[in-house]
Design an enzyme around this catalytic site. Structure first.
Site, mmCIF file in Angstrom:
data_model
loop_
_atom_site.group_PDB
_atom_site.id
_atom_site.type_symbol
_atom_site.label_atom_id
_atom_site.label_comp_id
_atom_site.label_asym_id
_atom_site.label_seq_id
_atom_site.Cartn_x
_atom_site.Cartn_y
_atom_site.Cartn_z
ATOM 1 C CB CYS A 96 -1.733 6.861 1.327
ATOM 2 S SG CYS A 96 -0.484 6.188 2.360
ATOM 3 C CD GLU A 155 -2.094 2.069 1.602
ATOM 4 O OE1 GLU A 155 -1.649 2.949 0.826
ATOM 5 O OE2 GLU A 155 -2.428 2.283 2.767
#
Ligand code: SIN
Length: 489
Positions: free
Chosen positions: A296, A262
């Site tokens: 993110c 990720e």
């Protein structure tokens, strides 16, 4: 157990922090320590053990030793344990949220939100883990029965970031445990305290020795390389920057090791001509300011239809100016510090670069010269698309805006990035807005919402933003191998 006291007079709850490694069900007593800093003050709040390669291998040995019996443990027993840990996280939410704020800086209310979010992964995967699954059918030629079953991957190495020190650990550890995998966790060096406290939760919930182990280190490469290259390790899961993700993938590729990655994002936040501006501004504040922009999934590039852009910029700047900046432990604080001084230098450099290329910078708070790693929220207009602030992941409270005249042009601009984690689109014309969402080259998209994080949904990116999914039912698959057994009948 080696313990330490947080020297800030913030309550008895923080007087016995575990600061050793958690290996094979025991806390180590280590002479080598690394400092943990409070980013709101720059003060050292604790010192935790600093692992070397040997300590990392001891943790892997413990995970390998526990693998067979954990895989054989009934799914219901594994799920019950996750539910006990879920209850304990809620019982200890105040203490854990305080630790998150102290070592990471996010406002306390957000830290409480993270505890609730992080705990949900335990509940979700406790529920998912008992659903079994598999298949049994007749081969087309009729000479065979095909049995499809799923088995735990095996020992997992989980590397977690500092921005969500609890939730990123539970998002990896809960599905691994539910699937029957054992784990070595390496939390980010900036935020080890939350991870260690979570180890205590798992131990108190009754987790057998060795099933989850945790090593804290200031030397990630020295500890991680031998673990990743050890043939007994079967899975690597990482949340962090694309730069580090690429290095880890290169190491993992030599062993053809299963990975979940990720990685970084560069989320476009698009306001179409049909958007409701009230909703778009409210969503922009959430998508930009959660965790002081250090996620993110933070909105990184604002693309606003030219008919709405001036209003949007003014209103966003007004909203950001209303958010008090300060120490996350102060009840009024809505915007905390960045994680460290390097992050401040980087974000300030991005703003300078944009200004040098012609952007107008509207600063939305006064940051004094006191201690702590604070950056004033700012709205940037007239941003050159070659500016670093437009091309790179900002990880700070800066909102750069560009305008567009037609929707095709906006979609091309939104997709003009190597990242593909998430995008946001606001519009009241359902057809156009949904076509836009479908056209975004991202793994996730928020339509008329600035927050999409949800345990039941598959979280992850496309392009350079990563591989695999976390959460949802896909999150469990990441820790299972599909096995086909052909039976001649
Ligand atoms: C992240 O920033 O990597 C995670 C954010 C989230 O789960 O919402």
């Amino acid at each position: 157990m080696t313990t330490a006291t947080v020297p800030r007079g913030i309550g008895d709850a923080l007087t016995d922090l575990p600061v050793g490694h958690f290996i094979g069900g025991h806390w180590t007593d280590d002479p080598t320590l690394q400092p943990v800093e409070n980013p709101a003050t720059g003060e050292m709040i604790a010192a935790v053990a600093d692992a070397d390669a040997g300590t990392g291998m001891a943790a892997l040995n413990a995970a390998v030793a526990a693998q067979e019996s954990w895989a054989a443990t009934h799914p219901r027993a594994r799920a019950d344990l996750l539910m006990r840990a879920f209850d304990l996280l809620h019982e200890r939410a105040d203490r854990i949220a305080t630790l998150i704020t102290l070592e990471m800086g996010k406002p306390y209310a957000e830290a409480r939100g993270e505890v609730a979010y992080g705990a949900e992964f335990l509940r979700w995967f406790a529920e998912e883990g008992v659903r079994g699954g598999g298949d049994y059918f007749r081969a087309p030629a009729g000479d065979q029965r095909i049995v499809v079953t799923r088995q735990p991957v095996g020992p997992v190495y989980a590397i977690t970031p500092w921005n969500f020190p609890l939730a990123m650990a539970t998002r990896k550890i809960a599905p691994a445990l539910a699937a029957g995998c054992t784990v070595v966790l390496k939390p980010a060096p900036q935020t080890p305290l939350t991870a260690l406290e979570f180890m205590r939760v798992l131990a108190d919930a009754g987790l057998p020795a060795g099933v989850v182990n945790c090593v804290t280190t200031s030397n990630a490469a020295e500890v991680s390389t031998p673990i990743i290259t050890d043939p007994r390790l079967r899975k690597l899961t990482f949340t962090g920057s694309t730069v580090v993700g690429r290095l880890l993938l290169a190491q993992a590729s030599r062993r053809v090791l299963r990975t979940s990655m990720e990685l970084g994002g560069n989320a476009p936040f698009v306001v179409l001509e049909s958007a409701d501006l009230d909703k778009a501004v409210a969503g922009a504040v959430l998508a930009k300011m959660r965790n002081t922009g250090q996620a993110c999934v933070s909105a990184n590039r604002f693309l606003v239809h030219e008919s709405l852009a001036a209003d949007f910029g003014d209103r966003l700047a007004a909203e950001l100016s209303r958010l008090p900046v300060g120490d996350g432990l102060a009840p009024s604080t809505r915007v905390g510090p960045l994680i460290d001084s390097a992050a401040v230098d980087r974000v300030e450099g991005l703003v300078r670069d944009a200004a040098e290329r012609g952007a107008q910078v509207r600063t939305c708070a006064e940051i004094g010269s006191g201690p702590g790693y604070f950056v004033a929220p700012a709205v940037l207009t007239g941003v050159d698309p070659e500016s670093r602030v437009w091309r790179e992941e900002i990880f700070g409270p800066i909102a750069p805006i560009r305008t567009f005249a037609d929707t095709e042009q906006a979609l091309a601009a939104a997709n003009d990035s190597e990242a593909g984690l998430v995008g946001y689109v606001y519009g009241e014309n359902l057809g156009e807005t949904m076509r836009f969402a479908e056209g975004l080259q991202t793994g996730m998209c928020g339509v008329n919402t600035g927050i999409i994080s949800e345990v039941a949904a598959p979280f992850g990116g496309v392009k350079a933003s990563g591989l695999g999914r976390e959460g949802g039912s896909a999150g469990l698959d990441e820790y299972l191998e599909v096995k086909y057994i052909g039976v001649a009948l």
